[in-house]
Design a protein around this motif. Structure first.
Motif, PDB file in Angstrom:
ATOM      1  N   ALA A 284       0.826  -1.209   0.000  1.00  0.00           N
ATOM      2  CA  ALA A 284       0.000   0.000   0.000  1.00  0.00           C
ATOM      3  C   ALA A 284       0.859   1.257   0.000  1.00  0.00           C
ATOM      4  CB  ALA A 284      -0.928  -0.004   1.214  1.00  0.00           C
ATOM      5  N   ALA A 285       2.043   1.191   0.622  1.00  0.00           N
ATOM      6  CA  ALA A 285       2.936   2.338   0.721  1.00  0.00           C
ATOM      7  C   ALA A 285       3.945   2.407  -0.421  1.00  0.00           C
ATOM      8  CB  ALA A 285       3.683   2.302   2.053  1.00  0.00           C
ATOM      9  N   GLN A 286       3.777   1.561  -1.432  1.00  0.00           N
ATOM     10  CA  GLN A 286       4.717   1.490  -2.552  1.00  0.00           C
ATOM     11  C   GLN A 286       6.156   1.387  -2.033  1.00  0.00           C
ATOM     12  OE1 GLN A 286       3.701   4.950  -4.973  1.00  0.00           O
ATOM     13  NE2 GLN A 286       2.187   3.758  -6.122  1.00  0.00           N
ATOM     14  N   ALA A 287       6.339   0.469  -1.085  1.00  0.00           N
ATOM     15  CA  ALA A 287       7.632   0.336  -0.420  1.00  0.00           C
ATOM     16  C   ALA A 287       8.150  -1.092  -0.512  1.00  0.00           C
ATOM     17  CB  ALA A 287       7.519   0.764   1.042  1.00  0.00           C
ATOM     18  N   LEU A 288       8.101  -1.655  -1.710  1.00  0.00           N
ATOM     19  CA  LEU A 288       8.576  -3.020  -1.918  1.00  0.00           C
ATOM     20  C   LEU A 288      10.030  -3.072  -2.359  1.00  0.00           C
ATOM     21  CD1 LEU A 288       5.433  -4.519  -3.718  1.00  0.00           C
ATOM     22  CD2 LEU A 288       6.027  -4.640  -1.289  1.00  0.00           C
ATOM     23  N   GLU A 289      10.592  -1.932  -2.736  1.00  0.00           N
ATOM     24  CA  GLU A 289      11.989  -1.916  -3.155  1.00  0.00           C
ATOM     25  C   GLU A 289      12.911  -2.093  -1.956  1.00  0.00           C
ATOM     26  OE1 GLU A 289      13.039  -1.982  -6.313  1.00  0.00           O
ATOM     27  OE2 GLU A 289      10.893  -2.157  -6.720  1.00  0.00           O
ATOM     28  N   PRO A 290      14.002  -2.823  -2.103  1.00  0.00           N
ATOM     29  CA  PRO A 290      14.943  -3.010  -0.984  1.00  0.00           C
ATOM     30  C   PRO A 290      15.424  -1.672  -0.421  1.00  0.00           C
ATOM     31  CG  PRO A 290      15.447  -4.534  -2.764  1.00  0.00           C
ATOM     32  CD  PRO A 290      14.400  -3.604  -3.298  1.00  0.00           C
ATOM     33  N   GLY A 291      15.510  -1.610   0.914  1.00  0.00           N
ATOM     34  CA  GLY A 291      16.022  -0.420   1.578  1.00  0.00           C
ATOM     35  C   GLY A 291      14.967   0.536   2.082  1.00  0.00           C
ATOM     36  N   ARG A 292      13.726   0.406   1.633  1.00  0.00           N
ATOM     37  CA  ARG A 292      12.654   1.286   2.099  1.00  0.00           C
ATOM     38  C   ARG A 292      11.968   0.619   3.285  1.00  0.00           C
ATOM     39  NH1 ARG A 292       9.034   4.753  -1.675  1.00  0.00           N
ATOM     40  NH2 ARG A 292       9.633   6.212  -0.035  1.00  0.00           N
TER      41      ARG A 292
END
Length: 561
Positions: A284-292
Protein backbone atom coordinates in the motif's frame (compact mmCIF):
# COMPACT_ATOMS: atom_id res chain seq x y z
CA UNK A 1 -20.68 2.46 -11.77
CA UNK A 2 -19.28 2.56 -15.30
CA UNK A 3 -16.14 4.03 -16.82
CA UNK A 4 -16.14 6.58 -19.60
CA UNK A 5 -15.38 3.79 -22.09
CA UNK A 6 -18.61 2.07 -21.11
CA UNK A 7 -17.07 -0.81 -19.17
CA UNK A 8 -17.96 -1.48 -15.55
CA UNK A 9 -15.56 -0.50 -12.82
CA UNK A 10 -14.16 -3.37 -10.78
CA UNK A 11 -13.65 -3.26 -7.03
CA UNK A 12 -12.02 -5.28 -4.28
CA UNK A 13 -12.54 -5.33 -0.53
CA UNK A 14 -9.74 -5.24 2.03
CA UNK A 15 -10.44 -6.16 5.65
CA UNK A 16 -7.93 -5.18 8.33
CA UNK A 17 -8.20 -6.94 11.69
CA UNK A 18 -6.57 -4.83 14.41
CA UNK A 19 -6.21 -5.23 18.16
CA UNK A 20 -9.58 -3.69 19.09
CA UNK A 21 -11.58 -3.56 15.86
CA UNK A 22 -11.84 -4.60 12.24
CA UNK A 23 -12.06 -2.23 9.28
CA UNK A 24 -13.38 -2.91 5.77
CA UNK A 25 -12.37 -0.84 2.75
CA UNK A 26 -13.81 -0.88 -0.77
CA UNK A 27 -11.15 -0.03 -3.36
CA UNK A 28 -11.31 0.63 -7.10
CA UNK A 29 -9.05 -1.80 -8.94
CA UNK A 30 -7.72 0.44 -11.70
CA UNK A 31 -6.25 3.17 -9.47
CA UNK A 32 -6.63 2.24 -5.79
CA UNK A 33 -9.27 4.88 -5.07
CA UNK A 34 -10.88 4.25 -1.68
CA UNK A 35 -14.61 4.59 -2.18
CA UNK A 36 -16.15 3.21 1.01
CA UNK A 37 -15.17 2.16 4.50
CA UNK A 38 -16.66 0.94 7.78
CA UNK A 39 -15.40 -0.22 11.15
CA UNK A 40 -16.67 -2.76 13.70
CA UNK A 41 -15.38 -2.79 17.28
CA UNK A 42 -14.87 -6.17 18.93
CA UNK A 43 -17.57 -6.68 21.54
CA UNK A 44 -15.22 -8.53 23.89
CA UNK A 45 -12.18 -6.40 23.10
CA UNK A 46 -9.03 -7.79 24.69
CA UNK A 47 -9.61 -10.32 27.49
CA UNK A 48 -6.93 -9.59 30.09
CA UNK A 49 -8.59 -10.35 33.43
CA UNK A 50 -11.51 -12.75 32.93
CA UNK A 51 -13.31 -14.67 30.17
CA UNK A 52 -16.66 -13.36 28.85
CA UNK A 53 -18.72 -16.00 30.67
CA UNK A 54 -16.69 -16.04 33.85
CA UNK A 55 -14.22 -18.66 34.95
CA UNK A 56 -10.86 -18.32 36.68
CA UNK A 57 -9.09 -14.97 36.81
CA UNK A 58 -6.49 -14.68 34.07
CA UNK A 59 -2.87 -14.52 35.28
CA UNK A 60 -0.56 -11.56 34.54
CA UNK A 61 0.51 -10.87 30.94
CA UNK A 62 -2.43 -12.73 29.36
CA UNK A 63 -4.28 -11.30 26.35
CA UNK A 64 -7.08 -13.32 24.73
CA UNK A 65 -9.83 -12.66 22.18
CA UNK A 66 -13.14 -14.12 21.04
CA UNK A 67 -13.14 -15.40 17.43
CA UNK A 68 -16.81 -14.56 17.11
CA UNK A 69 -15.75 -10.91 17.11
CA UNK A 70 -13.82 -11.60 13.90
CA UNK A 71 -16.88 -13.05 12.18
CA UNK A 72 -18.88 -10.01 13.31
CA UNK A 73 -16.54 -7.79 11.29
CA UNK A 74 -17.52 -9.71 8.15
CA UNK A 75 -21.22 -9.50 9.02
CA UNK A 76 -21.25 -5.79 9.80
CA UNK A 77 -18.22 -3.88 8.49
CA UNK A 78 -18.15 -5.34 4.97
CA UNK A 79 -21.84 -4.69 4.14
CA UNK A 80 -21.56 -1.22 5.70
CA UNK A 81 -18.49 -0.41 3.60
CA UNK A 82 -20.31 -1.52 0.45
CA UNK A 83 -23.25 0.69 1.37
CA UNK A 84 -20.90 3.60 2.07
CA UNK A 85 -19.31 3.14 -1.35
CA UNK A 86 -22.61 2.82 -3.20
CA UNK A 87 -21.05 -0.03 -5.16
CA UNK A 88 -23.06 -2.85 -6.67
CA UNK A 89 -21.67 -6.02 -5.03
CA UNK A 90 -21.61 -7.69 -8.47
CA UNK A 91 -18.70 -5.38 -9.36
CA UNK A 92 -16.54 -6.76 -6.53
CA UNK A 93 -14.06 -9.35 -7.81
CA UNK A 94 -12.16 -10.26 -4.65
CA UNK A 95 -11.63 -9.90 -0.93
CA UNK A 96 -8.37 -9.86 1.03
CA UNK A 97 -7.68 -9.82 4.76
CA UNK A 98 -4.86 -9.05 7.13
CA UNK A 99 -4.43 -9.68 10.84
CA UNK A 100 -2.38 -8.87 13.88
CA UNK A 101 0.30 -11.52 14.45
CA UNK A 102 1.17 -13.71 16.12
CA UNK A 103 -2.53 -14.07 17.01
CA UNK A 104 -3.32 -17.81 17.16
CA UNK A 105 -6.07 -20.20 18.14
CA UNK A 106 -6.55 -23.95 18.65
CA UNK A 107 -9.32 -25.55 16.60
CA UNK A 108 -10.83 -28.85 15.58
CA UNK A 109 -9.98 -30.30 12.17
CA UNK A 110 -12.95 -28.46 10.62
CA UNK A 111 -11.83 -25.07 11.96
CA UNK A 112 -14.18 -24.88 14.95
CA UNK A 113 -12.42 -22.87 17.69
CA UNK A 114 -12.04 -24.89 20.88
CA UNK A 115 -13.41 -21.98 22.92
CA UNK A 116 -16.74 -22.50 21.14
CA UNK A 117 -17.09 -26.05 22.51
CA UNK A 118 -19.31 -25.85 25.62
CA UNK A 119 -17.06 -28.15 27.65
CA UNK A 120 -13.98 -25.99 26.96
CA UNK A 121 -15.47 -22.51 27.04
CA UNK A 122 -14.23 -21.86 30.58
CA UNK A 123 -10.68 -23.01 29.79
CA UNK A 124 -8.51 -19.95 29.03
CA UNK A 125 -6.11 -21.90 26.81
CA UNK A 126 -8.98 -22.76 24.46
CA UNK A 127 -9.33 -19.11 23.41
CA UNK A 128 -7.49 -16.98 20.86
CA UNK A 129 -4.10 -15.83 22.12
CA UNK A 130 -3.64 -12.26 20.92
CA UNK A 131 -0.25 -11.07 19.68
CA UNK A 132 0.43 -9.28 22.97
CA UNK A 133 -0.19 -12.35 25.11
CA UNK A 134 3.24 -12.36 26.78
CA UNK A 135 2.71 -15.02 29.43
CA UNK A 136 4.63 -17.53 27.29
CA UNK A 137 7.99 -15.86 27.97
CA UNK A 138 9.37 -18.76 30.11
CA UNK A 139 8.56 -21.17 27.27
CA UNK A 140 10.25 -18.91 24.72
CA UNK A 141 13.33 -18.87 26.96
CA UNK A 142 13.43 -22.69 26.91
CA UNK A 143 12.94 -22.82 23.15
CA UNK A 144 15.84 -20.42 22.67
CA UNK A 145 18.17 -22.14 25.14
CA UNK A 146 17.67 -25.57 23.59
CA UNK A 147 18.00 -24.20 20.05
CA UNK A 148 21.41 -22.73 20.90
CA UNK A 149 22.50 -25.83 22.80
CA UNK A 150 21.67 -27.97 19.75
CA UNK A 151 22.96 -25.34 17.32
CA UNK A 152 19.72 -25.35 15.39
CA UNK A 153 20.34 -23.65 12.04
CA UNK A 154 17.06 -21.74 12.05
CA UNK A 155 17.61 -19.74 15.23
CA UNK A 156 19.96 -17.27 13.54
CA UNK A 157 17.23 -16.36 11.06
CA UNK A 158 15.31 -14.94 14.03
CA UNK A 159 18.09 -12.82 15.44
CA UNK A 160 19.07 -15.57 17.88
CA UNK A 161 15.87 -15.49 19.95
CA UNK A 162 12.29 -16.60 19.38
CA UNK A 163 9.71 -14.21 20.84
CA UNK A 164 7.15 -15.14 23.48
CA UNK A 165 4.58 -13.88 20.97
CA UNK A 166 5.31 -16.57 18.38
CA UNK A 167 3.45 -19.83 17.67
CA UNK A 168 5.79 -22.33 19.27
CA UNK A 169 6.07 -20.52 22.62
CA UNK A 170 2.29 -20.22 22.86
CA UNK A 171 1.81 -23.82 21.79
CA UNK A 172 4.26 -25.12 24.39
CA UNK A 173 2.49 -23.06 27.06
CA UNK A 174 -0.82 -24.74 26.19
CA UNK A 175 0.71 -28.22 26.34
CA UNK A 176 2.26 -27.75 29.76
CA UNK A 177 -0.51 -25.70 31.40
CA UNK A 178 -3.57 -27.42 29.90
CA UNK A 179 -2.66 -30.75 28.24
CA UNK A 180 -6.31 -31.56 27.56
CA UNK A 181 -6.76 -28.44 25.41
CA UNK A 182 -3.51 -29.25 23.61
CA UNK A 183 -4.71 -32.79 22.90
CA UNK A 184 -8.08 -31.59 21.62
CA UNK A 185 -6.43 -29.05 19.29
CA UNK A 186 -6.28 -30.77 15.91
CA UNK A 187 -5.13 -27.50 14.35
CA UNK A 188 -3.16 -24.57 15.75
CA UNK A 189 -3.63 -21.71 13.34
CA UNK A 190 -2.90 -18.03 12.86
CA UNK A 191 -6.04 -15.92 12.92
CA UNK A 192 -4.86 -14.58 9.55
CA UNK A 193 -5.37 -18.05 8.08
CA UNK A 194 -8.42 -18.95 10.17
CA UNK A 195 -10.46 -16.00 8.87
CA UNK A 196 -9.61 -17.03 5.29
CA UNK A 197 -10.82 -20.54 6.20
CA UNK A 198 -14.08 -18.95 7.36
CA UNK A 199 -14.39 -17.05 4.10
CA UNK A 200 -13.77 -19.82 1.57
CA UNK A 201 -14.10 -23.07 3.52
CA UNK A 202 -10.56 -24.17 2.62
CA UNK A 203 -7.73 -24.45 5.16
CA UNK A 204 -4.59 -22.69 3.94
CA UNK A 205 -1.42 -21.26 5.46
CA UNK A 206 0.45 -18.21 4.20
CA UNK A 207 4.22 -18.01 3.80
CA UNK A 208 4.39 -14.80 5.85
CA UNK A 209 3.08 -16.08 9.19
CA UNK A 210 4.57 -19.54 8.63
CA UNK A 211 8.00 -17.99 8.20
CA UNK A 212 7.99 -15.20 10.77
CA UNK A 213 5.75 -16.67 13.46
CA UNK A 214 6.00 -20.40 12.75
CA UNK A 215 9.78 -20.92 12.51
CA UNK A 216 9.50 -22.32 8.99
CA UNK A 217 12.81 -21.90 7.16
CA UNK A 218 14.24 -23.53 4.06
CA UNK A 219 11.07 -25.53 3.48
CA UNK A 220 10.68 -27.09 6.94
CA UNK A 221 9.70 -26.53 10.55
CA UNK A 222 11.84 -27.48 13.58
CA UNK A 223 12.33 -31.23 13.81
CA UNK A 224 10.25 -33.60 15.94
CA UNK A 225 13.46 -34.60 17.72
CA UNK A 226 14.10 -31.00 18.80
CA UNK A 227 10.48 -30.47 19.85
CA UNK A 228 10.45 -33.75 21.77
CA UNK A 229 13.42 -32.57 23.81
CA UNK A 230 11.40 -29.56 24.91
CA UNK A 231 8.61 -31.91 25.99
CA UNK A 232 7.91 -35.42 24.65
CA UNK A 233 4.30 -34.44 24.08
CA UNK A 234 5.38 -31.51 21.91
CA UNK A 235 6.96 -33.68 19.21
CA UNK A 236 3.69 -33.66 17.22
CA UNK A 237 3.19 -29.88 17.26
CA UNK A 238 4.08 -29.42 13.60
CA UNK A 239 1.23 -31.76 12.60
CA UNK A 240 -1.14 -29.15 14.03
CA UNK A 241 0.37 -26.53 11.71
CA UNK A 242 0.09 -28.53 8.49
CA UNK A 243 -1.94 -27.05 5.68
CA UNK A 244 -1.42 -25.97 2.07
CA UNK A 245 1.26 -23.25 2.11
CA UNK A 246 0.52 -20.50 -0.41
CA UNK A 247 2.38 -17.35 -1.54
CA UNK A 248 1.21 -13.82 -0.76
CA UNK A 249 -1.19 -12.57 -3.39
CA UNK A 250 -2.26 -16.11 -4.16
CA UNK A 251 -5.85 -17.25 -4.37
CA UNK A 252 -6.87 -19.26 -1.30
CA UNK A 253 -10.25 -20.18 -2.75
CA UNK A 254 -13.66 -18.83 -3.65
CA UNK A 255 -16.07 -17.07 -1.31
CA UNK A 256 -18.45 -19.64 0.17
CA UNK A 257 -22.22 -19.31 0.26
CA UNK A 258 -22.11 -18.85 4.05
CA UNK A 259 -19.54 -16.04 3.85
CA UNK A 260 -21.39 -14.46 0.92
CA UNK A 261 -24.46 -14.22 3.16
CA UNK A 262 -22.36 -12.59 5.90
CA UNK A 263 -20.68 -10.04 3.67
CA UNK A 264 -23.21 -9.29 0.95
CA UNK A 265 -20.60 -10.18 -1.68
CA UNK A 266 -21.25 -12.56 -4.58
CA UNK A 267 -20.53 -16.22 -3.90
CA UNK A 268 -17.44 -17.38 -5.74
CA UNK A 269 -15.38 -14.17 -5.79
CA UNK A 270 -11.66 -14.62 -5.15
CA UNK A 271 -10.42 -14.87 -1.56
CA UNK A 272 -6.77 -13.86 -1.18
CA UNK A 273 -4.28 -15.78 0.94
CA UNK A 274 -4.05 -14.41 4.48
CA UNK A 275 -1.44 -11.86 5.48
CA UNK A 276 -0.12 -9.80 8.41
CA UNK A 277 -1.20 -6.18 8.91
CA UNK A 278 2.35 -4.81 8.81
CA UNK A 279 3.65 -6.83 5.88
CA UNK A 280 0.63 -6.19 3.69
CA UNK A 281 1.07 -2.43 4.23
CA UNK A 282 4.36 -2.35 2.31
CA UNK A 283 2.44 -2.76 -0.95
CA UNK A 284 0.00 0.00 0.00
CA UNK A 285 2.94 2.34 0.72
CA UNK A 286 4.72 1.49 -2.55
CA UNK A 287 7.63 0.34 -0.42
CA UNK A 288 8.58 -3.02 -1.92
CA UNK A 289 11.99 -1.92 -3.16
CA UNK A 290 14.94 -3.01 -0.98
CA UNK A 291 16.02 -0.42 1.58
CA UNK A 292 12.65 1.29 2.10
CA UNK A 293 11.67 0.51 5.69
CA UNK A 294 7.98 0.72 6.52
CA UNK A 295 7.09 1.49 10.13
CA UNK A 296 3.45 0.67 10.84
CA UNK A 297 2.81 2.71 13.97
CA UNK A 298 -0.18 2.17 16.21
CA UNK A 299 -0.54 0.59 19.63
CA UNK A 300 2.75 -1.11 18.73
CA UNK A 301 5.08 -0.69 15.77
CA UNK A 302 6.17 -3.26 13.22
CA UNK A 303 9.14 -2.54 10.97
CA UNK A 304 9.42 -4.34 7.64
CA UNK A 305 11.96 -3.95 4.86
CA UNK A 306 12.92 -5.97 1.81
CA UNK A 307 16.50 -7.07 1.19
CA UNK A 308 18.26 -8.77 -1.67
CA UNK A 309 19.84 -11.59 0.34
CA UNK A 310 19.39 -13.43 3.65
CA UNK A 311 21.35 -12.09 6.62
CA UNK A 312 21.28 -12.84 10.33
CA UNK A 313 20.37 -9.66 12.17
CA UNK A 314 20.67 -9.88 15.98
CA UNK A 315 17.32 -9.39 17.69
CA UNK A 316 15.12 -9.19 14.60
CA UNK A 317 11.80 -11.02 14.35
CA UNK A 318 12.80 -12.95 11.27
CA UNK A 319 13.90 -12.99 7.65
CA UNK A 320 11.71 -14.92 5.20
CA UNK A 321 12.04 -15.60 1.50
CA UNK A 322 8.99 -13.95 -0.06
CA UNK A 323 7.75 -12.88 3.38
CA UNK A 324 6.76 -9.40 2.16
CA UNK A 325 6.76 -9.86 -1.61
CA UNK A 326 8.05 -12.46 -4.02
CA UNK A 327 11.63 -12.15 -5.24
CA UNK A 328 13.00 -10.56 -2.06
CA UNK A 329 13.98 -11.51 1.47
CA UNK A 330 11.61 -9.79 3.85
CA UNK A 331 12.89 -8.63 7.23
CA UNK A 332 10.72 -7.87 10.26
CA UNK A 333 11.40 -6.20 13.60
CA UNK A 334 9.14 -4.41 16.03
CA UNK A 335 8.34 -2.58 19.23
CA UNK A 336 5.71 -4.07 21.53
CA UNK A 337 4.49 -0.72 22.82
CA UNK A 338 4.32 2.68 21.10
CA UNK A 339 0.89 4.29 20.95
CA UNK A 340 -0.04 2.26 24.03
CA UNK A 341 2.74 4.05 25.95
CA UNK A 342 1.49 7.50 24.99
CA UNK A 343 -2.09 6.49 25.82
CA UNK A 344 -0.98 5.14 29.22
CA UNK A 345 0.51 8.51 30.14
CA UNK A 346 -2.56 10.46 29.01
CA UNK A 347 -4.98 8.16 30.85
CA UNK A 348 -3.10 7.51 34.05
CA UNK A 349 -0.40 10.11 34.63
CA UNK A 350 -1.29 13.42 32.99
CA UNK A 351 -3.15 15.85 35.30
CA UNK A 352 -6.38 17.61 34.34
CA UNK A 353 -5.75 20.31 31.78
CA UNK A 354 -3.00 18.38 30.02
CA UNK A 355 -4.71 14.99 29.74
CA UNK A 356 -5.00 14.92 25.95
CA UNK A 357 -2.55 14.03 23.21
CA UNK A 358 -3.27 17.31 21.46
CA UNK A 359 -2.48 19.52 24.46
CA UNK A 360 0.60 17.54 25.50
CA UNK A 361 1.91 17.57 21.92
CA UNK A 362 1.40 21.33 21.68
CA UNK A 363 3.31 21.96 24.92
CA UNK A 364 6.04 19.43 24.12
CA UNK A 365 6.60 20.92 20.66
CA UNK A 366 7.31 24.33 22.18
CA UNK A 367 10.47 23.17 23.96
CA UNK A 368 13.93 22.79 22.39
CA UNK A 369 15.34 19.32 21.88
CA UNK A 370 16.92 18.10 25.12
CA UNK A 371 15.43 20.86 27.30
CA UNK A 372 13.54 18.40 29.49
CA UNK A 373 16.73 16.65 30.63
CA UNK A 374 15.12 13.21 30.38
CA UNK A 375 15.66 9.93 28.62
CA UNK A 376 13.22 6.99 28.72
CA UNK A 377 13.28 3.32 27.76
CA UNK A 378 10.30 2.28 25.63
CA UNK A 379 9.63 -1.08 27.28
CA UNK A 380 6.19 -0.50 28.86
CA UNK A 381 5.05 -3.67 27.07
CA UNK A 382 8.43 -5.43 26.99
CA UNK A 383 10.99 -5.39 24.20
CA UNK A 384 10.32 -7.20 20.92
CA UNK A 385 13.44 -6.00 19.08
CA UNK A 386 16.32 -6.15 19.53
CA UNK A 387 16.39 -7.72 23.00
CA UNK A 388 13.37 -10.02 22.51
CA UNK A 389 12.37 -10.05 26.17
CA UNK A 390 8.81 -9.24 27.22
CA UNK A 391 9.68 -9.29 30.93
CA UNK A 392 11.51 -5.97 30.57
CA UNK A 393 9.72 -2.81 31.66
CA UNK A 394 9.72 0.96 31.20
CA UNK A 395 12.11 3.50 32.68
CA UNK A 396 12.44 7.30 32.87
CA UNK A 397 15.73 8.85 33.99
CA UNK A 398 16.37 12.51 34.87
CA UNK A 399 13.17 13.38 36.74
CA UNK A 400 13.41 16.41 39.05
CA UNK A 401 10.98 18.62 40.93
CA UNK A 402 11.02 20.88 37.88
CA UNK A 403 9.80 18.12 35.54
CA UNK A 404 6.36 18.75 34.06
CA UNK A 405 3.91 16.51 32.16
CA UNK A 406 4.88 17.75 28.66
CA UNK A 407 8.52 16.92 29.45
CA UNK A 408 7.65 13.32 30.25
CA UNK A 409 5.34 13.03 27.26
CA UNK A 410 8.03 14.26 24.89
CA UNK A 411 10.59 11.90 26.43
CA UNK A 412 8.21 9.01 25.82
CA UNK A 413 7.74 10.05 22.18
CA UNK A 414 11.51 10.23 21.80
CA UNK A 415 12.06 6.87 23.48
CA UNK A 416 10.08 5.09 20.79
CA UNK A 417 12.12 6.84 18.08
CA UNK A 418 15.31 5.73 19.84
CA UNK A 419 13.98 2.17 19.83
CA UNK A 420 13.38 2.39 16.09
CA UNK A 421 16.93 3.71 15.60
CA UNK A 422 18.26 0.67 17.50
CA UNK A 423 16.42 -1.55 15.04
CA UNK A 424 17.66 0.37 11.99
CA UNK A 425 21.25 0.20 13.22
CA UNK A 426 20.93 -3.55 13.78
CA UNK A 427 19.82 -3.97 10.17
CA UNK A 428 22.54 -1.74 8.75
CA UNK A 429 25.29 -3.33 10.87
CA UNK A 430 24.26 -6.74 9.48
CA UNK A 431 24.46 -5.54 5.89
CA UNK A 432 20.75 -4.82 5.28
CA UNK A 433 20.53 -1.23 3.93
CA UNK A 434 17.87 1.17 5.22
CA UNK A 435 17.83 4.25 3.00
CA UNK A 436 14.60 5.94 4.05
CA UNK A 437 11.46 5.44 6.11
CA UNK A 438 7.78 5.34 5.21
CA UNK A 439 5.38 5.57 8.14
CA UNK A 440 1.84 4.21 8.17
CA UNK A 441 -0.81 4.03 10.86
CA UNK A 442 -2.80 6.36 13.05
CA UNK A 443 0.19 8.10 14.60
CA UNK A 444 1.19 9.78 11.32
CA UNK A 445 -1.12 12.69 12.20
CA UNK A 446 1.21 13.73 15.04
CA UNK A 447 3.60 16.08 13.24
CA UNK A 448 5.89 16.44 16.27
CA UNK A 449 6.29 12.68 16.53
CA UNK A 450 7.04 12.33 12.81
CA UNK A 451 9.69 15.08 12.92
CA UNK A 452 11.27 13.44 15.98
CA UNK A 453 11.57 10.17 14.03
CA UNK A 454 13.19 11.93 11.06
CA UNK A 455 15.64 13.71 13.38
CA UNK A 456 16.48 10.71 15.56
CA UNK A 457 17.05 8.35 12.60
CA UNK A 458 18.61 11.08 10.41
CA UNK A 459 16.65 9.83 7.42
CA UNK A 460 13.92 11.32 5.23
CA UNK A 461 10.50 10.18 6.25
CA UNK A 462 7.58 9.65 3.90
CA UNK A 463 3.95 9.17 4.85
CA UNK A 464 1.66 6.58 3.32
CA UNK A 465 -1.06 8.26 1.28
CA UNK A 466 -3.87 6.34 2.94
CA UNK A 467 -5.36 6.37 6.41
CA UNK A 468 -6.20 2.68 5.92
CA UNK A 469 -2.80 1.26 4.97
CA UNK A 470 -3.34 -2.40 5.95
CA UNK A 471 -6.85 -2.54 4.48
CA UNK A 472 -5.58 -0.97 1.25
CA UNK A 473 -2.73 -3.49 1.19
CA UNK A 474 -5.19 -6.34 1.62
CA UNK A 475 -7.29 -4.94 -1.22
CA UNK A 476 -4.17 -4.81 -3.44
CA UNK A 477 -3.49 -8.48 -2.67
CA UNK A 478 -7.14 -9.28 -3.43
CA UNK A 479 -6.76 -7.66 -6.85
CA UNK A 480 -3.81 -9.95 -7.60
CA UNK A 481 -5.66 -13.00 -6.29
CA UNK A 482 -8.56 -12.10 -8.59
CA UNK A 483 -6.24 -11.86 -11.61
CA UNK A 484 -6.55 -8.09 -12.15
CA UNK A 485 -2.75 -7.69 -11.89
CA UNK A 486 -0.09 -10.34 -12.49
CA UNK A 487 2.12 -9.39 -9.50
CA UNK A 488 2.00 -7.52 -6.21
CA UNK A 489 4.63 -5.10 -7.54
CA UNK A 490 2.42 -4.09 -10.47
CA UNK A 491 -0.68 -3.83 -8.30
CA UNK A 492 1.24 -1.73 -5.75
CA UNK A 493 2.43 0.66 -8.45
CA UNK A 494 -1.13 1.20 -9.68
CA UNK A 495 -3.09 1.11 -6.41
CA UNK A 496 -0.65 2.14 -3.65
CA UNK A 497 0.31 5.68 -2.71
CA UNK A 498 2.92 7.53 -0.67
CA UNK A 499 3.87 11.14 0.01
CA UNK A 500 7.64 11.15 -0.35
CA UNK A 501 10.05 12.93 2.01
CA UNK A 502 7.40 14.82 3.97
CA UNK A 503 9.77 15.17 6.94
CA UNK A 504 13.47 15.94 6.52
CA UNK A 505 16.07 15.69 9.31
CA UNK A 506 16.97 18.99 10.99
CA UNK A 507 20.80 18.99 11.34
CA UNK A 508 20.76 20.85 14.67
CA UNK A 509 18.19 18.47 16.13
CA UNK A 510 20.13 15.49 14.77
CA UNK A 511 23.24 16.50 16.73
CA UNK A 512 21.35 16.86 20.02
CA UNK A 513 19.48 13.62 19.48
CA UNK A 514 22.76 11.84 18.81
CA UNK A 515 23.83 12.82 22.34
CA UNK A 516 20.50 11.74 23.87
CA UNK A 517 20.57 8.49 21.92
CA UNK A 518 23.98 7.67 23.36
CA UNK A 519 22.41 7.87 26.83
CA UNK A 520 19.43 5.79 25.69
CA UNK A 521 21.75 3.14 24.32
CA UNK A 522 23.77 3.02 27.56
CA UNK A 523 20.59 2.46 29.57
CA UNK A 524 19.29 -0.01 26.98
CA UNK A 525 22.40 -2.16 27.27
CA UNK A 526 22.68 -1.86 31.06
CA UNK A 527 19.12 -2.92 31.83
CA UNK A 528 18.57 -5.14 28.80
CA UNK A 529 21.79 -7.04 28.24
CA UNK A 530 22.46 -8.51 31.67
CA UNK A 531 24.37 -5.86 33.62
CA UNK A 532 21.44 -5.94 36.03
CA UNK A 533 18.32 -8.08 36.27
CA UNK A 534 16.42 -5.51 38.34
CA UNK A 535 13.51 -5.32 35.89
CA UNK A 536 13.17 -9.09 35.71
CA UNK A 537 13.18 -9.43 39.50
CA UNK A 538 10.55 -6.71 39.86
CA UNK A 539 8.37 -8.49 37.30
CA UNK A 540 8.73 -11.76 39.22
CA UNK A 541 7.78 -10.08 42.51
CA UNK A 542 4.74 -8.46 40.87
CA UNK A 543 3.56 -11.68 39.24
CA UNK A 544 3.87 -13.61 42.50
CA UNK A 545 1.84 -10.98 44.33
CA UNK A 546 -0.86 -10.90 41.63
CA UNK A 547 -1.15 -14.68 41.59
CA UNK A 548 -1.51 -14.75 45.39
CA UNK A 549 -4.24 -12.11 45.24
CA UNK A 550 -6.05 -13.95 42.43
CA UNK A 551 -5.88 -17.26 44.30
CA UNK A 552 -7.29 -15.63 47.42
CA UNK A 553 -10.11 -14.02 45.43
CA UNK A 554 -10.99 -17.33 43.75
CA UNK A 555 -11.07 -19.04 47.15
CA UNK A 556 -13.43 -16.40 48.55
CA UNK A 557 -15.72 -16.65 45.51
CA UNK A 558 -15.79 -20.45 45.83
CA UNK A 559 -16.80 -20.17 49.48
CA UNK A 560 -19.54 -17.68 48.60
CA UNK A 561 -20.89 -20.08 45.98
Amino acid sequence: MRRTDGTSERYVVGVDYGTLSGRALVVRVRDGAEVGTAMREYRSGVLESVLPDGGPALPPDWALQDPEDYRDVLRHAVPAALADAGVDPSQVIGIGTDFTACTVLPTLADGTPLCELPELRHRPHAWVKLWKHHAAQPYADRINALAHARRESWVGRYGGRISAEWQFAKGLQILEEDPEVYRRAERFIEAADWIVWQLCGDETRNVCTAGYKGIRQDGRYPSADYLGQLNPGFADFVTKLDGPLLPLGGRAGALSARAAAWTGLPEGVAVAVGNVDAHVTAAAAQALEPGRLVAIMGTSTCHVVNGTRPAEVPGMCGVVDGGISSGAWGYEAGQSGVGDIFAWFVRHAAPAGTDSHERLTELAAAQPVGAHGLVALDWWNGNRSVLVNHDLSGLIVGLTLATRPPDIYRALLESTAFGTRMIIEAFVDAGVPVTDLVVAGGLTSNRLLMQIYADVTNRPLGIIGSAQGPALGSAIHAAVAAGAYPTIHEASAAMGRVDEGVYQPNPDNVRTYDALYAEYRALHDHFGRGATDTMLRLRAIRNAAVRTTAATTDTILEVLR
